[in-house]
Design a protein around this motif. Sequence first.
Motif, PDB file in Angstrom:
ATOM      1  N   PHE A   1     -49.471  42.507 109.616  1.00  0.00           N
ATOM      2  CA  PHE A   1     -49.367  41.289 108.804  1.00  0.00           C
ATOM      3  C   PHE A   1     -50.747  40.930 108.254  1.00  0.00           C
ATOM      4  N   LEU A   2     -51.771  41.038 109.091  1.00  0.00           N
ATOM      5  CA  LEU A   2     -53.134  40.724 108.680  1.00  0.00           C
ATOM      6  C   LEU A   2     -53.599  41.668 107.568  1.00  0.00           C
ATOM      7  N   GLU A   3     -53.227  42.940 107.641  1.00  0.00           N
ATOM      8  CA  GLU A   3     -53.606  43.893 106.595  1.00  0.00           C
ATOM      9  C   GLU A   3     -53.125  43.420 105.226  1.00  0.00           C
ATOM     10  N   GLN A   4     -51.878  42.966 105.149  1.00  0.00           N
ATOM     11  CA  GLN A   4     -51.320  42.503 103.877  1.00  0.00           C
ATOM     12  C   GLN A   4     -52.030  41.227 103.408  1.00  0.00           C
ATOM     13  N   ILE A   5     -52.290  40.319 104.339  1.00  0.00           N
ATOM     14  CA  ILE A   5     -52.967  39.062 103.993  1.00  0.00           C
ATOM     15  C   ILE A   5     -54.369  39.345 103.452  1.00  0.00           C
ATOM     16  N   LEU A   6     -55.114  40.203 104.132  1.00  0.00           N
ATOM     17  CA  LEU A   6     -56.478  40.522 103.702  1.00  0.00           C
ATOM     18  C   LEU A   6     -56.480  41.248 102.357  1.00  0.00           C
ATOM     19  N   LEU A   7     -55.485  42.072 102.125  1.00  0.00           N
ATOM     20  CA  LEU A   7     -55.366  42.746 100.831  1.00  0.00           C
ATOM     21  C   LEU A   7     -55.147  41.716  99.720  1.00  0.00           C
ATOM     22  N   ASP A   8     -54.281  40.740  99.956  1.00  0.00           N
ATOM     23  CA  ASP A   8     -54.055  39.667  98.974  1.00  0.00           C
ATOM     24  C   ASP A   8     -55.338  38.891  98.707  1.00  0.00           C
ATOM     25  N   LEU A   9     -56.080  38.579  99.760  1.00  0.00           N
ATOM     26  CA  LEU A   9     -57.323  37.823  99.616  1.00  0.00           C
ATOM     27  C   LEU A   9     -58.402  38.657  98.917  1.00  0.00           C
ATOM     28  N   ARG A  10     -58.409  39.947  99.185  1.00  0.00           N
ATOM     29  CA  ARG A  10     -59.353  40.841  98.490  1.00  0.00           C
ATOM     30  C   ARG A  10     -59.020  40.915  97.007  1.00  0.00           C
ATOM     31  N   ASN A  11     -57.739  41.074  96.702  1.00  0.00           N
ATOM     32  CA  ASN A  11     -57.300  41.150  95.305  1.00  0.00           C
ATOM     33  C   ASN A  11     -57.587  39.851  94.553  1.00  0.00           C
ATOM     34  N   ALA A  12     -57.647  38.740  95.274  1.00  0.00           N
ATOM     35  CA  ALA A  12     -57.957  37.446  94.663  1.00  0.00           C
ATOM     36  C   ALA A  12     -59.471  37.227  94.534  1.00  0.00           C
ATOM     37  N   GLY A  13     -60.265  38.161  95.055  1.00  0.00           N
ATOM     38  CA  GLY A  13     -61.717  38.083  94.898  1.00  0.00           C
ATOM     39  C   GLY A  13     -62.463  37.383  96.017  1.00  0.00           C
TER      40      GLY A  13
END
Length: 145
Positions: A40-52
């Motif tokens: 779950f954390l992997e997906q959350i961090l990916l979203d936050l990375r994609n948001a800059g």
Amino acid sequence: MLSKKTKYAIKALVSLGKNMGNPPIQISKIAEEEKIPKKFLEQILLDLRNAGFLYSKKGAGGGYSLNKDPKEIFLVQIMRITDGPIAMVPCASLNFYHKCEECKSETTCGIRSVFVDVRDATLQILTETSIANIIERENNLIAEV
């Protein structure tokens, strides 16, 4: 109610904020320390990375670090990335507005009027509260114990 996705995103950002100036942190370490399911954390961090908000580095010594100062990451931004609208009813939303199907008139709807006020009060707090503020609050709470 705050979703687990948003709560975990905030917890991860706080953890990364406390690590500013140090090498990137691996997902597994954040997941373990913050008690967040790793997948779950992997997906959350990916979203936050994609948001800059995050920087990621692969390989040995890799992991995640903040791409912005914790003072520049506000709860309102995180909530919109992870959950979308802040407003509790769609007709009161600023960024995700849509008319309620059963509504006769938005201009005379008491429910909408109340939830516009709730949205505005909530937005004031969320737009003024940064990850740095949360870290500071935690430090103050620890000092009081």
